[in-house]
Every structure is written in structure tokens, then in C-alpha cells.
Design a protein around this motif. Structure first.
Motif, PDB file in Angstrom:
ATOM      1  N   GLY A 270       0.824  -1.199   0.000  1.00  0.00           N
ATOM      2  CA  GLY A 270       0.000   0.000   0.000  1.00  0.00           C
ATOM      3  C   GLY A 270       0.857   1.248   0.000  1.00  0.00           C
ATOM      4  O   GLY A 270       2.083   1.185   0.069  1.00  0.00           O
ATOM      5  N   ARG A 271       0.216   2.389  -0.056  1.00  0.00           N
ATOM      6  CA  ARG A 271       0.935   3.664  -0.081  1.00  0.00           C
ATOM      7  C   ARG A 271       1.716   3.886   1.215  1.00  0.00           C
ATOM      8  O   ARG A 271       2.721   4.564   1.222  1.00  0.00           O
ATOM      9  N   ASP A 272       1.243   3.286   2.298  1.00  0.00           N
ATOM     10  CA  ASP A 272       1.907   3.487   3.587  1.00  0.00           C
ATOM     11  C   ASP A 272       2.981   2.435   3.871  1.00  0.00           C
ATOM     12  O   ASP A 272       3.548   2.397   4.946  1.00  0.00           O
ATOM     13  N   GLY A 273       3.264   1.563   2.895  1.00  0.00           N
ATOM     14  CA  GLY A 273       4.295   0.555   3.062  1.00  0.00           C
ATOM     15  C   GLY A 273       3.797  -0.760   3.646  1.00  0.00           C
ATOM     16  O   GLY A 273       4.512  -1.741   3.650  1.00  0.00           O
ATOM     17  N   THR A 274       2.552  -0.785   4.127  1.00  0.00           N
ATOM     18  CA  THR A 274       1.996  -2.029   4.649  1.00  0.00           C
ATOM     19  C   THR A 274       1.438  -2.837   3.485  1.00  0.00           C
ATOM     20  O   THR A 274       1.286  -2.328   2.379  1.00  0.00           O
ATOM     21  N   THR A 275       1.141  -4.103   3.736  1.00  0.00           N
ATOM     22  CA  THR A 275       0.555  -4.926   2.686  1.00  0.00           C
ATOM     23  C   THR A 275      -0.839  -5.361   3.102  1.00  0.00           C
ATOM     24  O   THR A 275      -1.178  -5.386   4.279  1.00  0.00           O
ATOM     25  N   ARG A 276      -1.634  -5.692   2.124  1.00  0.00           N
ATOM     26  CA  ARG A 276      -2.997  -6.164   2.351  1.00  0.00           C
ATOM     27  C   ARG A 276      -3.248  -7.298   1.368  1.00  0.00           C
ATOM     28  O   ARG A 276      -2.736  -7.286   0.263  1.00  0.00           O
ATOM     29  N   GLN A 277      -4.034  -8.259   1.762  1.00  0.00           N
ATOM     30  CA  GLN A 277      -4.317  -9.390   0.897  1.00  0.00           C
ATOM     31  C   GLN A 277      -5.402  -9.011  -0.118  1.00  0.00           C
ATOM     32  O   GLN A 277      -6.405  -8.406   0.240  1.00  0.00           O
ATOM     33  N   TRP A 278      -5.185  -9.376  -1.380  1.00  0.00           N
ATOM     34  CA  TRP A 278      -6.126  -9.080  -2.455  1.00  0.00           C
ATOM     35  C   TRP A 278      -6.392 -10.347  -3.244  1.00  0.00           C
ATOM     36  O   TRP A 278      -5.504 -11.139  -3.485  1.00  0.00           O
ATOM     37  N   HIS A 279      -7.627 -10.531  -3.681  1.00  0.00           N
ATOM     38  CA  HIS A 279      -7.985 -11.681  -4.502  1.00  0.00           C
ATOM     39  C   HIS A 279      -8.074 -11.301  -5.974  1.00  0.00           C
ATOM     40  O   HIS A 279      -7.971 -12.170  -6.831  1.00  0.00           O
ATOM     41  N   HIS A 280      -8.281 -10.035  -6.264  1.00  0.00           N
ATOM     42  CA  HIS A 280      -8.420  -9.573  -7.645  1.00  0.00           C
ATOM     43  C   HIS A 280      -7.518  -8.364  -7.856  1.00  0.00           C
ATOM     44  O   HIS A 280      -7.641  -7.370  -7.128  1.00  0.00           O
TER      45      HIS A 280
ATOM     46  N   ALA B   7      13.707   6.895  -2.884  1.00  0.00           N
ATOM     47  CA  ALA B   7      14.191   5.513  -2.969  1.00  0.00           C
ATOM     48  C   ALA B   7      13.171   4.560  -2.346  1.00  0.00           C
ATOM     49  O   ALA B   7      12.890   3.492  -2.886  1.00  0.00           O
ATOM     50  N   GLU B   8      12.603   4.963  -1.210  1.00  0.00           N
ATOM     51  CA  GLU B   8      11.577   4.146  -0.555  1.00  0.00           C
ATOM     52  C   GLU B   8      10.334   4.037  -1.432  1.00  0.00           C
ATOM     53  O   GLU B   8       9.730   2.974  -1.559  1.00  0.00           O
ATOM     54  N   GLY B   9       9.957   5.145  -2.063  1.00  0.00           N
ATOM     55  CA  GLY B   9       8.808   5.142  -2.965  1.00  0.00           C
ATOM     56  C   GLY B   9       9.035   4.248  -4.177  1.00  0.00           C
ATOM     57  O   GLY B   9       8.121   3.568  -4.637  1.00  0.00           O
ATOM     58  N   LEU B  10      10.266   4.238  -4.687  1.00  0.00           N
ATOM     59  CA  LEU B  10      10.591   3.359  -5.809  1.00  0.00           C
ATOM     60  C   LEU B  10      10.480   1.892  -5.415  1.00  0.00           C
ATOM     61  O   LEU B  10       9.999   1.071  -6.204  1.00  0.00           O
ATOM     62  N   ASP B  11      10.890   1.569  -4.201  1.00  0.00           N
ATOM     63  CA  ASP B  11      10.752   0.188  -3.719  1.00  0.00           C
ATOM     64  C   ASP B  11       9.278  -0.216  -3.661  1.00  0.00           C
ATOM     65  O   ASP B  11       8.911  -1.333  -4.034  1.00  0.00           O
ATOM     66  N   ARG B  12       8.426   0.702  -3.188  1.00  0.00           N
ATOM     67  CA  ARG B  12       6.984   0.401  -3.150  1.00  0.00           C
ATOM     68  C   ARG B  12       6.441   0.210  -4.565  1.00  0.00           C
ATOM     69  O   ARG B  12       5.639  -0.684  -4.811  1.00  0.00           O
ATOM     70  N   LEU B  13       6.900   1.062  -5.498  1.00  0.00           N
ATOM     71  CA  LEU B  13       6.458   0.931  -6.888  1.00  0.00           C
ATOM     72  C   LEU B  13       6.865  -0.419  -7.467  1.00  0.00           C
ATOM     73  O   LEU B  13       6.078  -1.071  -8.146  1.00  0.00           O
ATOM     74  N   LYS B  14       8.081  -0.839  -7.198  1.00  0.00           N
ATOM     75  CA  LYS B  14       8.546  -2.139  -7.693  1.00  0.00           C
ATOM     76  C   LYS B  14       7.689  -3.263  -7.131  1.00  0.00           C
ATOM     77  O   LYS B  14       7.378  -4.227  -7.830  1.00  0.00           O
ATOM     78  N   GLY B  15       7.288  -3.139  -5.883  1.00  0.00           N
ATOM     79  CA  GLY B  15       6.401  -4.130  -5.294  1.00  0.00           C
ATOM     80  C   GLY B  15       5.040  -4.141  -5.969  1.00  0.00           C
ATOM     81  O   GLY B  15       4.438  -5.203  -6.174  1.00  0.00           O
ATOM     82  N   LYS B  16       4.547  -2.971  -6.338  1.00  0.00           N
ATOM     83  CA  LYS B  16       3.262  -2.882  -7.031  1.00  0.00           C
ATOM     84  C   LYS B  16       3.360  -3.485  -8.423  1.00  0.00           C
ATOM     85  O   LYS B  16       2.452  -4.200  -8.868  1.00  0.00           O
ATOM     86  N   PHE B  17       4.460  -3.221  -9.126  1.00  0.00           N
ATOM     87  CA  PHE B  17       4.662  -3.834 -10.436  1.00  0.00           C
ATOM     88  C   PHE B  17       4.699  -5.354 -10.294  1.00  0.00           C
ATOM     89  O   PHE B  17       4.080  -6.081 -11.067  1.00  0.00           O
ATOM     90  N   ALA B  18       5.444  -5.845  -9.291  1.00  0.00           N
ATOM     91  CA  ALA B  18       5.567  -7.288  -9.068  1.00  0.00           C
ATOM     92  C   ALA B  18       4.205  -7.914  -8.784  1.00  0.00           C
ATOM     93  O   ALA B  18       3.922  -9.034  -9.225  1.00  0.00           O
TER      94      ALA B  18
END
Length: 154
Positions: free
Chosen positions: A30-40, A73-84
Motif C-alpha cells: 500500500g501507499r503506507d508501506g503495509t501490505t494487504r491481501q487481495w484476490h483480484h 528511494a523508498e517510494g521506488l521500492d513500493r512501486l517495484k512491489g506494485k509492479f511485481a
């Protein structure tokens, strides 16, 4: 960032739940660096940009202040996670990057217009276009196009 946490197929193999495409649920940053489970992935994508829009609208001239900035740099890491996350659901990596760029620019541009005008714009046919309705329609079009690209790549 642990790439394995974005692998729905791996979760499915371990007995995790699956979505309408037979893929397991996955976690997205998420935008705050935490994760949430998604099905879609579609729900995650739209919720991500709804949240971004709310944040921009919450601040006076929020879109203007955000325009032209680059992630830390932290924002780029979050973006990479979103791409992944999107790639794990079968979206080609370049399409994931371009879709997020397009959705981000669509969101910033829409909010910029919204914050510049106190009154809704007339459509020329006698009724005004509601900014919320226009935003949701645009998001649906982006998701639909990305879903078609994803399906075509598989």
C-alpha cells in the motif's frame, strides 16, 4: 521487498484461496508501506488510485504540488512491489509500468482540473459531468484495457 510474497500461484500450490482466474490471493504493498491481501488485481488497482485521488483532493492544490515530483528511494521500492504484484497476476511487466504511469497521470490531471474549477464543467448538452463519475469511468476503462492486454499475453 520479498518477491515471493507476490506469487499467487505459489500460494495456490500451498492450498491458498483462488480468484476467478484460478490464481491464489496475493499481498500488495500500500501507499503506507503495509501490505494487504487481495484476490483480484482489478480491485487493488482501482482502490490504489482512489486512495491516491483522495489524498490529492485532501490538500489544497494537492495535484499541483505533486505534479512533476519523483518518488524517493523508498517510494521506488513500493512501486517495484506494485509492479511485481501485477506481474504475478499475469500482467506483462512493461504493461504494468505503463498502466500505473497512465493511471497516475490520469488521476493527477483529473484532480488538477477539479481543484482549478469550483463548479462542474458543462458537457455542452445541458448537463454537467460529475468528477467522481468521470474518474470511476476512466479507471474502469484503464482496468478493462489492462485486463485485455493481460489476457492477450497469456
Amino acid at each position: 521487498m520479498v518477491a515471493a510474497s507476490f506469487q499467487p500461484r505459489a500460494l495456490q500450490a500451498k492450498g491458498g484461496s483462488s480468484d476467478r482466474h484460478g490464481r491464489g490471493c496475493s499481498r500488495a504493498p500500500g501507499r503506507d508501506g503495509t501490505t494487504r491481501q487481495w484476490h483480484h488485481w482489478q480491485s487493488w488497482f482501482t482502490d490504489n488510485y482512489r486512495s491516491f485521488r483522495r489524498t490529492l483532493l485532501h490538500h489544497r492544490d494537492g495535484a499541483r504540488l505533486h505534479a512533476g515530483t519523483f518518488p524517493s528511494a523508498e517510494g521506488l521500492d513500493r512501486l517495484k512491489g506494485k509492479f511485481a504484484f501485477l506481474v504475478a497476476y499475469g500482467v506483462p511487466e512493461r504493461d504494468a509500468q505503463m498502466a500505473m504511469l497512465a493511471a497516475s497521470r490520469f488521476t493527477v490531471g483529473g484532480v488538477l482540473e477539479e481543484q482549478a474549477h469550483a463548479e462542474p464543467e458543462p458537457t455542452g448538452v445541458g448537463s454537467a459531468i460529475d468528477p467522481d463519475e468521470a474518474f470511476e469511468a476512466g479507471l474502469r476503462l484503464l482496468v478493462h484495457g489492462l485486463d485485455r492486454r493481460r489476457d492477450a499475453s497469456q
